[in-house]
Write an enzyme that holds these catalytic residues in place. Structure first.
Site, PDB file in Angstrom:
ATOM      1  N   GLY A 118       0.812  -1.212   0.000  1.00  0.00           N
ATOM      2  CA  GLY A 118       0.000   0.000   0.000  1.00  0.00           C
ATOM      3  C   GLY A 118       0.842   1.256   0.000  1.00  0.00           C
ATOM      4  O   GLY A 118       2.079   1.217   0.051  1.00  0.00           O
ATOM      5  N   GLN A 119       0.163   2.407  -0.056  1.00  0.00           N
ATOM      6  CA  GLN A 119       0.863   3.700  -0.066  1.00  0.00           C
ATOM      7  C   GLN A 119       1.804   3.830   1.131  1.00  0.00           C
ATOM      8  O   GLN A 119       3.010   4.059   0.975  1.00  0.00           O
ATOM      9  CB  GLN A 119      -0.151   4.842  -0.038  1.00  0.00           C
ATOM     10  CG  GLN A 119       0.471   6.215   0.207  1.00  0.00           C
ATOM     11  CD  GLN A 119      -0.541   7.310   0.486  1.00  0.00           C
ATOM     12  OE1 GLN A 119      -0.796   8.114  -0.379  1.00  0.00           O
ATOM     13  NE2 GLN A 119      -1.107   7.351   1.697  1.00  0.00           N
TER      14      GLN A 119
ATOM     15  N   ASP B  28      -2.540 -13.369   5.508  1.00  0.00           N
ATOM     16  CA  ASP B  28      -3.911 -12.881   5.414  1.00  0.00           C
ATOM     17  C   ASP B  28      -4.405 -12.580   6.820  1.00  0.00           C
ATOM     18  O   ASP B  28      -4.274 -13.418   7.724  1.00  0.00           O
ATOM     19  CB  ASP B  28      -4.803 -13.943   4.756  1.00  0.00           C
ATOM     20  CG  ASP B  28      -6.130 -13.359   4.288  1.00  0.00           C
ATOM     21  OD1 ASP B  28      -6.758 -12.624   5.077  1.00  0.00           O
ATOM     22  OD2 ASP B  28      -6.539 -13.642   3.153  1.00  0.00           O
TER      23      ASP B  28
ATOM     24  N   ALA C  94      -1.854  -2.993   7.303  1.00  0.00           N
ATOM     25  CA  ALA C  94      -2.815  -3.699   6.455  1.00  0.00           C
ATOM     26  C   ALA C  94      -4.219  -3.590   7.026  1.00  0.00           C
ATOM     27  O   ALA C  94      -4.425  -3.683   8.240  1.00  0.00           O
ATOM     28  CB  ALA C  94      -2.417  -5.163   6.309  1.00  0.00           C
TER      29      ALA C  94
ATOM     30  N   THR D  58      -6.852   5.994  12.774  1.00  0.00           N
ATOM     31  CA  THR D  58      -7.341   6.890  11.737  1.00  0.00           C
ATOM     32  C   THR D  58      -8.165   8.023  12.317  1.00  0.00           C
ATOM     33  O   THR D  58      -8.828   7.871  13.353  1.00  0.00           O
ATOM     34  CB  THR D  58      -8.211   6.107  10.730  1.00  0.00           C
ATOM     35  OG1 THR D  58      -8.874   7.018   9.840  1.00  0.00           O
ATOM     36  CG2 THR D  58      -9.289   5.296  11.452  1.00  0.00           C
TER      37      THR D  58
ATOM     38  N   GLU E   7     -10.830   8.944  11.114  1.00  0.00           N
ATOM     39  CA  GLU E   7     -12.241   8.561  10.966  1.00  0.00           C
ATOM     40  C   GLU E   7     -12.854   8.139  12.301  1.00  0.00           C
ATOM     41  O   GLU E   7     -14.074   8.091  12.442  1.00  0.00           O
ATOM     42  CB  GLU E   7     -12.386   7.430   9.944  1.00  0.00           C
ATOM     43  CG  GLU E   7     -12.092   7.837   8.513  1.00  0.00           C
ATOM     44  CD  GLU E   7     -13.190   8.690   7.885  1.00  0.00           C
ATOM     45  OE1 GLU E   7     -14.370   8.502   8.243  1.00  0.00           O
ATOM     46  OE2 GLU E   7     -12.874   9.538   7.033  1.00  0.00           O
TER      47      GLU E   7
ATOM     48  N   HIS F  82      -3.694  11.384   4.687  1.00  0.00           N
ATOM     49  CA  HIS F  82      -2.369  11.661   4.138  1.00  0.00           C
ATOM     50  C   HIS F  82      -2.292  11.057   2.742  1.00  0.00           C
ATOM     51  O   HIS F  82      -2.653   9.908   2.533  1.00  0.00           O
ATOM     52  CB  HIS F  82      -1.259  11.144   5.052  1.00  0.00           C
ATOM     53  CG  HIS F  82      -1.484   9.765   5.567  1.00  0.00           C
ATOM     54  ND1 HIS F  82      -2.448   9.438   6.485  1.00  0.00           N
ATOM     55  CD2 HIS F  82      -0.846   8.603   5.281  1.00  0.00           C
ATOM     56  CE1 HIS F  82      -2.405   8.151   6.755  1.00  0.00           C
ATOM     57  NE2 HIS F  82      -1.437   7.611   6.027  1.00  0.00           N
TER      58      HIS F  82
END
Length: 352
Positions: free
Chosen positions: A15-16, A62, A85, A129, A131, A183
Site C-alpha cells: 500500500g501507499q 492474510d 494492512a 485513523t 475517521e 495523508h
C-alpha cells in the site's frame, strides 16, 4: 547482510504507507519484511515505483488467517511490527461491513495475540485513523477528543484502537496507536477522492477525459503528505514508553477546495468540469476533520512540512507526467491505465 541489522515487519507493504515506510526503514539501515495478500494478480506497482521490490523480503499473509499471521512473525523475527494492512476504504466498508470488521478489527487482535505468545518484546504500531472522530466535534481533534465513528470502517478501527491499548496495559506490550489524519501522495489509490481528482485533472488537461463526478464536495479534511507521516510511525516506536499520537497538519480544506486547487494547476476552472453525483455520497459521512498534532511535536519532535497547496501540486504534476508518458507509449508501473471507471461497478451506493 549484517546479522546485527534491526528487523521490521510491515503488514500491507504494497500500500501507499507500506511502500513509503519500507523505503524510510531501509534508509535507516533496517532489514525489512513485508506481508502481502496472495491474489490472482499481485499488486506490487508502488514497490516497483520506489525501486524497493528487490530490497525487501515478502511474506504472504492474510489478516483473517491467524496461522499465517503467526508464520509471518516467526519468519521475520522482527524487533518492530508496523501494522498497516486493513480494508482501508471507507466506502467499501459500507458494501462489505462484515469483512471489514474481520480484517480491520479482528486482524489487529490476531497480530497482538501472536506477539503475546511468540515474543512480547516486539514493538507494535497500529495504524489508527481520524475517521474515529466521526462528526462529533467541530474543533481541532487531539488525543483527548471523544470518538464518534460514522462508518463500519471507523467502528472496526475503533475496536483495533482499543484492543491495542488493552494489550499494552494488560500484557506490557510496547504498542502504539498512530491516529493519522488523511495523508496523500502520488501513490494513493484511485478509490480515494484526492487521487481521483488529481488523476481526472491530468486526463482532462490532456484531452483524454471531459468531466469529473464527485460526491460530497463540502466534506472537510486535514490532508498531509504520506512520506512525512510514515516517519512519525517510526518515531513512536523509538520512545521509552508507548503512547498514542495524533498526526496531522492542523489545517482543513473541503473536497471542493481540493478540486479547485487541482484544476488551477492546469489553468482550468473546476466548475466547468466537476459535477455532483449523489451515487458517490456515503450513507453516513464525516463532514469535518482537523487534527491537532501538538503532542506529537512535543514528544516526538514531529511536524508537517508539506502543506495543502504543495500537496495538490505534487499529486497533479505526477499524474500529468504519468499520462504524458502513457500517451508516448512508455511502459512503467502504475495503476490508472488499468483502472475501471467506478460508475461501472454496481453497488448499493451506486445503483441507478
Amino acid at each position: 547482510m549484517s546479522m546485527d541489522k534491526k528487523k521490521a515487519l510491515i503488514t500491507g507493504v504494497t500500500g501507499q504507507d507500506g511502500a513509503y515506510l519500507a523505503r524510510f526503514l531501509l534508509d535507516k539501515g533496517y532489514q525489512v519484511f513485508g506481508t502481502f495478500r496472495r491474489v490472482s494478480t499481485p499488486n506490487f506497482w508502488r514497490l516497483q515505483v520506489l525501486d524497493l521490490l528487490d530490497r525487501i523480503e515478502l511474506i504472504p499473509a492474510d489478516l483473517i488467517d491467524a496461522s499465517s499471521v503467526v508464520e509471518a512473525i516467526e519468519l521475520a523475527d522482527p524487533e518492530e511490527i508496523y501494522h498497516l494492512a486493513a480494508q482501508s476504504f471507507v466506502g467499501t466498508s459500507f458494501e462489505q461491513p462484515i469483512a471489514t470488521g474481520d480484517i480491520t478489527g479482528l486482524g489487529t487482535t490476531r497480530f497482538l495475540e501472536a506477539i503475546r505468545q511468540i515474543n512480547p518484546r516486539i514493538r507494535f504500531y497500529q495504524a489508527s485513523t481520524s475517521e474515529l472522530y466521526g462528526d462529533g466535534n467541530r474543533a481541532p481533534q487531539n488525543e483527548d477528543v471523544p470518538f464518534h465513528p460514522s462508518s463500519p470502517y471507523a467502528v472496526s478501527k475503533l475496536y483495533a484502537y482499543w484492543i491495542t491499548k488493552i494489550y499494552r496495559k494488560s500484557y506490557g506490550i510496547f504498542a502504539c496507536n498512530g491516529i493519522l489524519f488523511n495523508h496523500e501522495s502520488p501513490l494513493r489509490g484511485l478509490e480515494f477522492v484526492t487521487r481521483k481528482i488529481s488523476n481526472a485533472v491530468a486526463r482532462i488537461a490532456l484531452g483524454i477525459e471531459c468531466n469529473l463526478s464527485l460526491g460530497n464536495l463540502k466534506a472537510i479534511r486535514d490532508w498531509g503528505y504520506a512520506p512525512e507521516y510514515v516517519r512519525s510511525m517510526w518515531l513512536m516506536l523509538q520512545q521509552d514508553e508507548p503512547d498514542d499520537y495524533v498526526i496531522a497538519t492542523h489545517e482543513s480544506h473541503s473536497v471542493g477546495e481540493f478540486a479547485e486547487e487541482a484544476f488551477k494547476m492546469v489553468n482550468l476552472d473546476w466548475q466547468d468540469f466537476v459535477t455532483v453525483d449523489k451515487r458517490f455520497s456515503r450513507p453516513l459521512d464525516v463532514n469535518y476533520l482537523q487534527g491537532d498534532y501538538a503532542k506529537a511535536y512535543e514528544h516526538l519532535g514531529w511536524k508537517p512540512e508539506v502543506k495543502f497547496n504543495q500537496l495538490v501540486e505534487i499529486m497533479v504534476k505526477e499524474d500529468l507526467n504519468r499520462w504524458n508518458r502513457w500517451q508516448r507509449g512508455e511502459h512503467f508501473p502504475w495503476d490508472a491505465s488499468h483502472h475501471v471507471n467506478e460508475a461501472r461497478i454496481l453497488t448499493r451506493s451506486l445503483k441507478v
